[in-house]
Design an enzyme around this catalytic site. Sequence first.
Site, PDB file in Angstrom:
ATOM      1  N   ASP A 371       2.429  15.157-137.999  1.00 11.58           N
ATOM      2  CA  ASP A 371       1.944  15.292-136.636  1.00 11.58           C
ATOM      3  C   ASP A 371       0.446  14.965-136.631  1.00 11.58           C
ATOM      4  O   ASP A 371      -0.199  14.960-137.677  1.00 11.58           O
ATOM      5  CB  ASP A 371       2.188  16.726-136.162  1.00 11.58           C
ATOM      6  CG  ASP A 371       1.692  16.959-134.748  1.00 11.58           C
ATOM      7  OD1 ASP A 371       1.863  16.069-133.908  1.00 11.58           O
ATOM      8  OD2 ASP A 371       1.132  18.032-134.485  1.00 11.58           O
ATOM      9  N   LYS A 774      11.174  12.572-133.177  1.00 11.83           N
ATOM     10  CA  LYS A 774      10.569  12.794-134.493  1.00 11.83           C
ATOM     11  C   LYS A 774      11.646  13.039-135.541  1.00 11.83           C
ATOM     12  O   LYS A 774      11.608  12.464-136.639  1.00 11.83           O
ATOM     13  CB  LYS A 774       9.605  13.990-134.438  1.00 11.83           C
ATOM     14  CG  LYS A 774       8.342  13.764-133.620  1.00 11.83           C
ATOM     15  CD  LYS A 774       7.430  14.981-133.708  1.00 11.83           C
ATOM     16  CE  LYS A 774       6.124  14.757-132.956  1.00 11.83           C
ATOM     17  NZ  LYS A 774       5.164  15.864-133.117  1.00 11.83           N
ATOM     18  N   ASN A 797       6.736  21.566-131.258  1.00 10.30           N
ATOM     19  CA  ASN A 797       7.285  20.216-131.125  1.00 10.30           C
ATOM     20  C   ASN A 797       7.546  19.558-132.475  1.00 10.30           C
ATOM     21  O   ASN A 797       8.153  18.486-132.539  1.00 10.30           O
ATOM     22  CB  ASN A 797       6.336  19.346-130.297  1.00 10.30           C
ATOM     23  CG  ASN A 797       4.955  19.237-130.917  1.00 10.30           C
ATOM     24  OD1 ASN A 797       4.445  20.201-131.470  1.00 10.30           O
ATOM     25  ND2 ASN A 797       4.355  18.068-130.854  1.00 10.30           N
TER      26      ASN A 797
END
EC number: 7.6.2.1
Length: 1165
Positions: A371, A774, A797
Amino acid sequence: ANDRAFNQTWQYAKNAIKTSKYNLFSFLPLNLFEQFSRLANAYFLFLLILELIPQISAVPWFTTAVPLIVVLSISGVKDANDDINRHKQDKQVNNHKVKVLIHGEEEKWMNIQVGDIIKVESNQFADLLLLSSSEPLNLIYVETAELDGETNLKVKQALTVTGEMGDNIDDLSAFRGEVRCEPPNNHLDKFKGTLTVDEQQHGLDNDKILLRGCTVRNTEWCFGLVIFAGLDTKLMQNSGRTTFKRTSIDQLMNLLVLCIFGFLATICAIMTVGHAIWEVNEGSTFTAFLPRQSGVDIPLSSFYTFWSYVIVLNTLVPSSLYVSVEMIRLGNSFFIDWDRKMYYPKKDTPAQARTTTLNEELGQIKYIFSDKTGTLTQNIMTFNKCSINGRNYGRNLTPDDNECPLQNMKRVDFTWNQLADPKFVFHDYSLLESVKEGNPEAQAFFRLLALCHTVMSEEKKEGELNYQAQSPDEGALVTAARNFGFVFRSRTPETITVMEMGRKVTYELLAVLDFNNVRKRMSVIVRDPEGKMTLYCKGADTIIYERLHPSCSKLKDVTSTHLNEYAGDGLRTLALAYKDLEESYMERWLQRHQEATTAIEGREDRLDVLYEDIETHLMLLGATAVEDKLQDGVPHTIEQLAKADIKIWVLTGDKQETAENIGYSCNILREEMKEIFVVTANTADKVKEELQNARRKMCPGSAEKPKVIKARAGLFWLQKTQTVQDEKVNGEYGLIINGHSLAYALQEDLELELLRTACMCKTVICCRVTPLQKAQVVELVKKYKQAITLAIGDGANDVSMIKAAHVGVGISGQEGMQAVLSSDFSFAQFRYLQRLLLAHGRWSYIRMCKFLQYFFYKNFSYTLLHFWYGFFCGFSAQTVYDSWFITLYNMVYTATSVLALGLFDQDVNDRWSFRYPQLYSPGQLNMFFSKRTFVQCLIVTTYTSLVLFFIPWAAMQDSVRGDGKDVADYQSFSMLTQTSLMLVVSAQMFLDTHYWTAINQFFLLGSIAAYLAITFTFYSNGLFFMFTSSFPFIGSARNSLNQPNVWLTMFLTCLLCILPTVAYRFLHMLLRPTITDKVGNQNQKPFYCIDPAPAPYRPPPRRVSTRRSSYAFSHSQGYGDLVTSRKFLRLKRRPSLFGRKDSPLVENQPQRYRTITEETKESQT
């Protein structure tokens, strides 16, 4: 709403969470079932049952029962401890108190149900429909970084019909609205539903929903109606499926154990055939001594022999293997927990191994998926540099900088400014001196920053300003102006009040020309107290340069040079310009502006024409450079991981420009790359075309269709695998792909094209991706690359990505603990990933590989002696060792020394691991333990067992003692063989150990001492007379070991076993040394011969760049219309609910910059 009886009939999901597996009553049966579901444990239970059958049992039952009970007990205690911790975490979350209006009192979080109205006092809640809040117009500020990775705050607004209830408990408790909405789904940005109140329907959208995982900011209280709870919440719908992760070595071990079973069955079949032949040819001559049992013929005797040999040779699959593996993993996990070099003192956060089953996987990582927000960056924007009228300020100065005096390196002192932000840091005094001296360009520069924005200011106490910024970038610029003497103090819809060098100045705000992603600029038109009208504009330099007056050409060239330097440093830039306006022109323009804003059709187009008309012939002031501050050590860590041949992909929910800029900042993207491909197409065909064009550029000779190698793997070869080989590319390339393009690229017909193109690139950045995307990217690489993957993130997330990867790492940062709770390992800073992989991961992998090789070596050497002995005992399943030696060999004699090897061994220390990251590559290639390595180990152990049996047999066959008595009886031969075995495996341990500690030496020497002590004790007269049947080897030890020829035989046996291994390793190191050999050899030199330690990492020199696309606006749409209306003004202050002053939301300290509200609909004006 407020009707539990009705809602319970629909059987909505409960809000309680449960991650534990057992309770007090189910633990024993369930845990035993799980343990016996392991093939090895079930096998040993089967052996124990066989040993209880007298006809086939060749050894006492306790030789299997004792090790099995120890293994089951240790594993059970470990599982119980893990589950107790899970129960504690579940209890902590489920028992959190929430105020529910049905009862008017606090309720446990796990008892919250769909339809309840709750008061939000913390950031633990379900998906709620916002009913009312303490803010004007029932607005609420939320941060969604945990959900979508975006750092700018967003605004939610309740319906007017519910907002009117405010904090009236009676009205809220009596509320009986009915919500009809879409079923639970994973779309974070969409919600459709209706609220029916008094037979009136009101539309619901995402702006009225508070999602679990978002963080409420700067709001004293709010009330919400529970829409989704528990597993139905959008956060949990995006969290992905939790899977049990097993390492590649685990999977290989299962396969090898299956092969060993086959090998065992083959050997037992050979011994059975041998027994049948021997019985036919030789057995009849022994019936006088060993008469056959009645009813037992040769076929039945052979059948018994097969199972007897299954029992005798069972140590080919040792019961202690799995428990030893678990203990080694547990120990290496403690080393990670205890590592002070991975401890972050600022937050008192140590590294934590949250699972104990994946340590060696850390030494085999090939792909890292990271990330951006909060993982690579700190979520902090700082005003770093600026260019004003062609002069550069705020350079990175060093003591050797001859252009500026050394004192300019000191932090600028802003104590002269009572309204300055004490946290603001700047290091160039010359800029402050220019402002104080009255430099008109410098003052105009900061005046623009103080006026051209949509920030709002709160001043609860005199002089204590709190800025609410739509994005951190704007907050950083306004704070910079504040510290340099131009303090934005307050605003109304018509005015902006600024303190200019201590003087209060109020500007009339005539118009706000708002920012959006198309315009890439923002302007304000103001009138100063003297009546002079000025347009101030800031935006992307490419956009501003197109609108400059021709007289600014020279200044534009100089500023462009500075902007190139800023871009080379990875900073986010804006160009600043202004324009003086005439009264007559402004009267006409404002009239046209009024007509355009009230137009029903074509309003946006008409406004764009007006904006283009006035934003021309601007005068350039300069440029700003804002740093999206990276975490410490990120560029160096990425550089080290790249040297270790680890590929890093960045998957972020942030916009493309921001992600690209961070890519340059942390050296993932570099100017030296041949080309960086950007895929932004909006159709599947266009995406395919862009990917193919990129692939053809990188590798012109590549085939149009990829070559997919299909194979089978796993237990019983039931798992089908597909592998796409890497294709060679000359040079380095980068790939940037947007979320909407990625959605098409991940479709089944395009996924291989995406994978081929991405894997040709050195760096891949995916922008605007959803949490599920992702996970899909990770799954794609896992599916076709058969490589070990690691995902690292810090927000909710990132949970699905962390769960999908082989290894998940959570950063305990600014976005909560959701990622940490779902991770396998956690720490506070990205830079610790280098130590986790290159030191702990590599050591764990090498230790586990050495342990397994040695374990199979010692057990195969031990077991195959029974096979050779079978040819001399009529294939009768007679053991070559004493039964007590069989019982204690794996549990006592060789257990501790091999554990010490698996826990403490190092080929090189951590400093050398960081200096030579290439040492990491053997783990990626499975060089230290594989099927080939296992076959080599089997060959070596076969040779060792031959030497261990036939050298003592040949040497002692016709030997006699000094007094003329025979030595070669069964018990003496058994004593000689097992002692030789202990010496050989100890010598092999000595050769395999690279890193000697006091513990290694104690366990190795202690194992031999324990063997001798126990042997002399068990073979003593005392135990024989007390337990005659259990200790039959009376006097064997002292009668054998006092003979010189016995010691000579043991020495010869040991020498012949070890010499080939030493010779092979010496020749291999001499002729084909690996990088480990080279570094290890250098590491063993005297300190005066070792090369000096590497210099500390220094960032690369500033590069001149023409890339300046990452303008410093992290939001997509401005709030200009809102700040020019009266909507943002606080109309009234509601009293605090329940009289509570210690609410987390009441006391919640705002971030550095708060966010103002989004544009509200005209219907609600």
